[in-house]
Enzyme design. Sequence first.
Site, PDB file in Angstrom:
ATOM      1  N   LYS A 156       0.818  -1.216   0.000  1.00 51.64           N
ATOM      2  CA  LYS A 156       0.000   0.000   0.000  1.00 51.64           C
ATOM      3  C   LYS A 156       0.852   1.266   0.000  1.00 51.64           C
ATOM      4  O   LYS A 156       0.380   2.333  -0.366  1.00 51.64           O
ATOM      5  CB  LYS A 156      -0.964  -0.013   1.180  1.00 51.64           C
ATOM      6  N   SER A 192       1.494 -10.018  -0.360  1.00 52.02           N
ATOM      7  CA  SER A 192       1.160  -8.582  -0.334  1.00 52.02           C
ATOM      8  C   SER A 192       1.374  -7.891   0.999  1.00 52.02           C
ATOM      9  O   SER A 192       1.439  -6.662   1.038  1.00 52.02           O
ATOM     10  CB  SER A 192      -0.292  -8.398  -0.787  1.00 52.02           C
TER      11      SER A 192
HETATM   12  C1  LIG Z   1      -5.165  -3.878   0.829  1.00 50.33           C
HETATM   13  C2  LIG Z   1      -4.560  -5.221   0.770  1.00 50.33           C
HETATM   14  C3  LIG Z   1      -4.929  -6.158  -0.205  1.00 50.33           C
HETATM   15  C4  LIG Z   1      -6.016  -5.918  -1.224  1.00 50.33           C
HETATM   16  O1  LIG Z   1      -5.776  -4.795  -2.012  1.00 50.33           O
HETATM   17  P1  LIG Z   1      -6.951  -4.088  -2.836  1.00 50.33           P
HETATM   18  O2  LIG Z   1      -6.301  -3.020  -3.604  1.00 50.33           O
HETATM   19  O3  LIG Z   1      -7.937  -3.562  -1.824  1.00 50.33           O
HETATM   20  O4  LIG Z   1      -7.597  -5.144  -3.672  1.00 50.33           O
HETATM   21  C5  LIG Z   1      -4.246  -7.374  -0.234  1.00 50.33           C
HETATM   22  N1  LIG Z   1      -3.295  -7.670   0.667  1.00 50.33           N
HETATM   23  C6  LIG Z   1      -2.933  -6.800   1.633  1.00 50.33           C
HETATM   24  C7  LIG Z   1      -1.878  -7.194   2.595  1.00 50.33           C
HETATM   25  C8  LIG Z   1      -3.549  -5.540   1.719  1.00 50.33           C
HETATM   26  O5  LIG Z   1      -3.169  -4.684   2.673  1.00 50.33           O
END
Ligand SMILES: *Cc1c(COP(=O)(O)O)cnc(C)c1O
Length: 333
Positions: free
Chosen positions: A55, A308
């Site tokens: 993010k 992520s």
């Molecule tokens: C926000 C987030 C997501 C999903 O992202 P989107 O853009 O809302 O689809 C996936 N994994 C993590 C760790 C996140 O913080």
Amino acid sequence: MKTLPVTLTDIEQAARRIEGRVLRTPFVLSAALSERCGVPVGLKLEHHQTTGSFKLRGATNAVLSLSAQERARGVVAASTGNHGRALSHAAKAEGSVATICMSRLVPQNKVSEIRRLGANVRIVGRSQDEAQVEVDRLVAEDGLVMLPPFDHPAIVAGQGTLGLEIVEAMPDVATVLVPLSGGGLAAGVAAAVKGRSPRTRVIGLTMERGAAMKASLDAGHPVQVEEVASLADSLGGGIGLANAVTFAMCRALLDDVILLTEAEIAAGMRHAYEEEREVVEGAGAVGIAALLAGRLGRLDGPVAVILSGRNVDMGLHRRVINGETDPFREGAA
Ligand SMILES: *Cc1c(COP(=O)(O)O)cnc(C)c1O
């Protein structure tokens, strides 16, 4: 391809804008998953990103895209999760300040983490909705700039830089596995990957519990779903009934969306820890989970998996590693 709200050019510009301000995270081959799947499987270790998730890419690009005047007034959001952390850090790093509005029910450790990252914390009301009312007031009365977690072109372009790095690390990638909630990550990554490598498949992964984007894609328009607690808490929440950016992009660009059970997500977290030596939150483990569960059918070439994020409560992580498969089931302690 018809013109979507965010193009490959926007993402390439974002990459130049944020270079040196976010980490270019490692991309490593997983011997265990490659052996199991019969094709090379690469892991994009984005959970090593500053603030613990991708993010920061979108937040940094969005803050840098503001005018000097807007930056001086400050940015605001209601997120207490990974977007809140990223925005707090990005604003501070660029000489602005973030105000994060949260309800009185948010646990103290989350409040102090966001404060530590340099944000003003405003505690209002008893729900996320009441916190959002305060955000709207700060925008209207004090001129702060609201930067939402996914449905914003500069946020999507920033997240898309991850897709450029994946294609550069694995030019023959056949399938990219992307965690999916509001779709900012999936939209950006798919635009980048398909812009550079049109035949590569991009697949969104999310949890069975409360899959708002999947329900919306099936319905043909944004719909609301009931929110249920999940190991993949970062994938919770809706896509917004007035969604302007990510719904259209996910509809145009994603080849498939796969839903995972809590037990499959738990197995993904355990594999990340035991086999790859990585601490990954539930949302970050859905790609591994899908591979382990054999949910992708026949794989016909190299696979890239985005890990992520890593912002999981370590007590919860320990329980999952010790074998609990569904800590959030009805009536669980
Ligand atoms: C926000 C987030 C997501 C999903 O992202 P989107 O853009 O809302 O689809 C996936 N994994 C993590 C760790 C996140 O913080």
